[in-house]
Design an enzyme around this catalytic site. Structure first.
Site, PDB file in Angstrom:
ATOM      1  N   TYR A  33       0.925  -1.134  -0.111  1.00 59.23           N
ATOM      2  CA  TYR A  33       0.143  -0.132  -0.034  1.00 59.23           C
ATOM      3  C   TYR A  33       0.793   1.250   0.135  1.00 59.23           C
ATOM      4  O   TYR A  33       2.202   1.137   0.084  1.00 59.23           O
ATOM      5  CB  TYR A  33      -1.067   0.151   0.984  1.00 59.23           C
ATOM      6  CG  TYR A  33      -0.328   0.444   2.601  1.00 59.23           C
ATOM      7  CD1 TYR A  33       0.471  -0.662   3.196  1.00 59.23           C
ATOM      8  CD2 TYR A  33      -0.460   1.657   3.316  1.00 59.23           C
ATOM      9  CE1 TYR A  33       1.099  -0.358   4.378  1.00 59.23           C
ATOM     10  CE2 TYR A  33       0.121   1.744   4.574  1.00 59.23           C
ATOM     11  CZ  TYR A  33       0.779   0.883   5.123  1.00 59.23           C
ATOM     12  OH  TYR A  33       1.551   1.114   6.290  1.00 59.23           O
ATOM     13  N   LYS A 147       6.694  -1.801   1.996  1.00 58.81           N
ATOM     14  CA  LYS A 147       5.335  -1.207   2.391  1.00 58.81           C
ATOM     15  C   LYS A 147       4.139  -2.224   2.270  1.00 58.81           C
ATOM     16  O   LYS A 147       3.042  -2.103   1.441  1.00 58.81           O
ATOM     17  CB  LYS A 147       4.885   0.151   1.893  1.00 58.81           C
ATOM     18  CG  LYS A 147       4.151   0.773   2.824  1.00 58.81           C
ATOM     19  CD  LYS A 147       4.062   2.365   2.485  1.00 58.81           C
ATOM     20  CE  LYS A 147       3.121   3.436   3.217  1.00 58.81           C
ATOM     21  NZ  LYS A 147       3.083   3.218   4.758  1.00 58.81           N
ATOM     22  N   GLU A 183      12.459   2.535  14.487  1.00 60.71           N
ATOM     23  CA  GLU A 183      11.399   3.434  13.773  1.00 60.71           C
ATOM     24  C   GLU A 183      10.180   3.400  14.647  1.00 60.71           C
ATOM     25  O   GLU A 183       9.925   2.638  15.703  1.00 60.71           O
ATOM     26  CB  GLU A 183      11.068   3.315  12.441  1.00 60.71           C
ATOM     27  CG  GLU A 183      10.325   2.039  12.037  1.00 60.71           C
ATOM     28  CD  GLU A 183       9.905   1.761  10.488  1.00 60.71           C
ATOM     29  OE1 GLU A 183       9.595   3.010   9.852  1.00 60.71           O
ATOM     30  OE2 GLU A 183      10.115   0.631  10.003  1.00 60.71           O
ATOM     31  N   LEU A 208      10.682   1.182   7.311  1.00 60.20           N
ATOM     32  CA  LEU A 208      10.355   1.630   5.927  1.00 60.20           C
ATOM     33  C   LEU A 208      10.950   3.088   5.865  1.00 60.20           C
ATOM     34  O   LEU A 208      11.201   3.978   6.674  1.00 60.20           O
ATOM     35  CB  LEU A 208       8.713   2.076   6.151  1.00 60.20           C
ATOM     36  CG  LEU A 208       8.234   2.376   5.010  1.00 60.20           C
ATOM     37  CD1 LEU A 208       8.241   1.390   3.899  1.00 60.20           C
ATOM     38  CD2 LEU A 208       7.184   3.181   5.066  1.00 60.20           C
TER      39      LEU A 208
HETATM   40  N1  PDD Z   1       2.887   5.191   7.634  1.00 58.74           N
HETATM   41  N2  PDD Z   1       7.361   4.022   8.943  1.00 58.74           N
HETATM   42  C1  PDD Z   1       6.240   3.146   8.691  1.00 58.74           C
HETATM   43  C2  PDD Z   1       6.414   1.622   9.576  1.00 58.74           C
HETATM   44  C3  PDD Z   1       5.370   3.572   8.390  1.00 58.74           C
HETATM   45  O1  PDD Z   1       4.024   2.734   8.186  1.00 58.74           O
HETATM   46  C4  PDD Z   1       5.322   4.827   7.751  1.00 58.74           C
HETATM   47  C5  PDD Z   1       4.201   5.568   7.133  1.00 58.74           C
HETATM   48  C6  PDD Z   1       6.367   5.601   7.980  1.00 58.74           C
HETATM   49  C7  PDD Z   1       6.398   7.140   7.359  1.00 58.74           C
HETATM   50  O2  PDD Z   1       6.511   7.096   5.947  1.00 58.74           O
HETATM   51  P1  PDD Z   1       5.975   8.418   5.160  1.00 58.74           P
HETATM   52  O3  PDD Z   1       6.889   9.387   5.631  1.00 58.74           O
HETATM   53  O4  PDD Z   1       6.257   7.860   3.781  1.00 58.74           O
HETATM   54  O5  PDD Z   1       4.705   8.359   5.415  1.00 58.74           O
HETATM   55  C8  PDD Z   1       7.528   4.989   8.677  1.00 58.74           C
HETATM   56  C9  PDD Z   1       1.470   5.388   6.956  1.00 58.74           C
HETATM   57  C10 PDD Z   1       1.155   6.879   6.951  1.00 58.74           C
HETATM   58  C11 PDD Z   1       0.532   4.603   7.048  1.00 58.74           C
HETATM   59  O6  PDD Z   1       0.737   3.463   7.503  1.00 58.74           O
HETATM   60  O7  PDD Z   1      -0.606   4.939   7.376  1.00 58.74           O
END
Ligand code: PDD
Length: 293
Positions: A33, A147, A183, A208
């Site tokens: 996703y 992801k 993270e 991620l």
């Molecule tokens: N989450 N780490 C993880 C495990 C994440 O699921 C996300 C993003 C991030 C940050 O990634 P980005 O800066 O590209 O949003 C880091 C999304 C928003 C979610 O699962 O809804």
């Protein structure tokens, strides 16, 4: 107004939008996703999100069932049908529907779902005060760079955070030199360490690689902030001058408490505030008001 979802070629009211029971996303979390925000009519960092979507798909050997141009049209249409100016766009691709059996099915068309919801950014109070996090064991698989929709360990960690009255769980994994923070359950984790160096876990398979993280790294370099993509330990976190988290929806958000103890003086730090402003500008949002005395 009823929300509208895109599911494999059809736009449907969200409540009527379903995927088959034998969709492999449902059976095996065999899918990926992306989450992209739209502010002021502009999809923020759409290219980086699309590139990550492609990387996740390639890692799982799933083909995007539509062209890039068609995907853009579908996203635009879904936003338009939901009549939202600022929005959070969710895209999901699964390997498709086939009788339940672990190996990849032959000739199955991947499925694509796009949904849109109102964008909810941190409030001014949250940005001014910062948020609280807990630390929690990192119980995820070894390919966190993909992801994947397989988010059970993230769900359990976030639930633990919520039950502790905190916004996020920062995940602790054991590394060759001892424990490190990888993270957050849905955000990337950062500190300004005791020497003034901005630190975040390197973009390995253990995290991620956040799109927000990649932008903030570039902005920190432009601002001349000393920086190291080097993991930090829970002990270094306890001694940190500042801490913050990043994600598409959290933007840059100060972390002012960890496991119930304040980070430094318990207020958002200067480096964090500079990066908050810089990233807000990147999104076309106003800068933070000055610190209230
Ligand atoms: N989450 N780490 C993880 C495990 C994440 O699921 C996300 C993003 C991030 C940050 O990634 P980005 O800066 O590209 O949003 C880091 C999304 C928003 C979610 O699962 O809804």
């Amino acid at each position: 107004m009823a929300r509208i979802a895109y599911v494999d070629g059809r736009y449907l009211p969200l409540r009527a939008a379903t995927v088959p029971v034998e969709d492999r996303g449902f059976q095996f979390a065999d899918g990926i996703y992306e989450v992209v925000k739209r502010i002021g009519g502009r999809l923020i960092d759409a290219d980086r999100h699309l590139a990550r979507l492609r990387r996740s798909l390639a890692a799982l050997r799933i083909d995007l069932p539509v062209s890039d141009a068609a995907l853009h049209r579908i996203v635009k249409q879904t936003i338009a049908r939901n009549a939202l100016a600022d929005a959070l766009v969710y895209l999901q691709v699964s390997r498709g529907t086939a009788p339940r059996n672990h190996p990849f099915p032959a000739d199955t068309r991947p499925s694509l779902v796009v949904t849109v919801r109102r964008l909810k950014l941190p409030t001014e109070a949250e940005r001014q005060k910062g948020c609280a996090v807990i630390t929690h064991p990192d119980e995820r698989w070894a390919r966190c760079d993909i992801k994947s929709t397989g988010l059970l360990a993230n769900v359990l960690a976030k639930q633990a955070a919520q039950e502790a009255g905190c916004r996020e769980a920062w995940l602790v994994a054991s590394g060759p030199a001892g424990d490190v923070i990888t993270e957050g359950s849905s955000t990337n984790a950062w500190i300004v360490d005791e020497h003034g160096v901005l630190r975040t876990h390197p973009a390995t398979q253990r995290i991620l690689g956040g799109v927000t993280r990649s932008v903030v790294l570039e902005q920190a370099r432009e601002l001349g902030i000393p920086l190291a993509e080097r993991a930090f330990s829970p002990a270094e976190l306890a001694r940190a001058r500042e801490a913050f988290l990043t994600s598409a929806t959290s933007l840059v958000l100060p972390v002012t408490s960890v496991d119930g103890r304040p980070v430094a003086n318990g207020m958002p730090g200067d480096t964090t505030r500079r990066l908050m402003d810089r990233y807000a500008a990147h999104c076309g949002l106003p800068a933070e008001p000055p610190v209230r005395g």
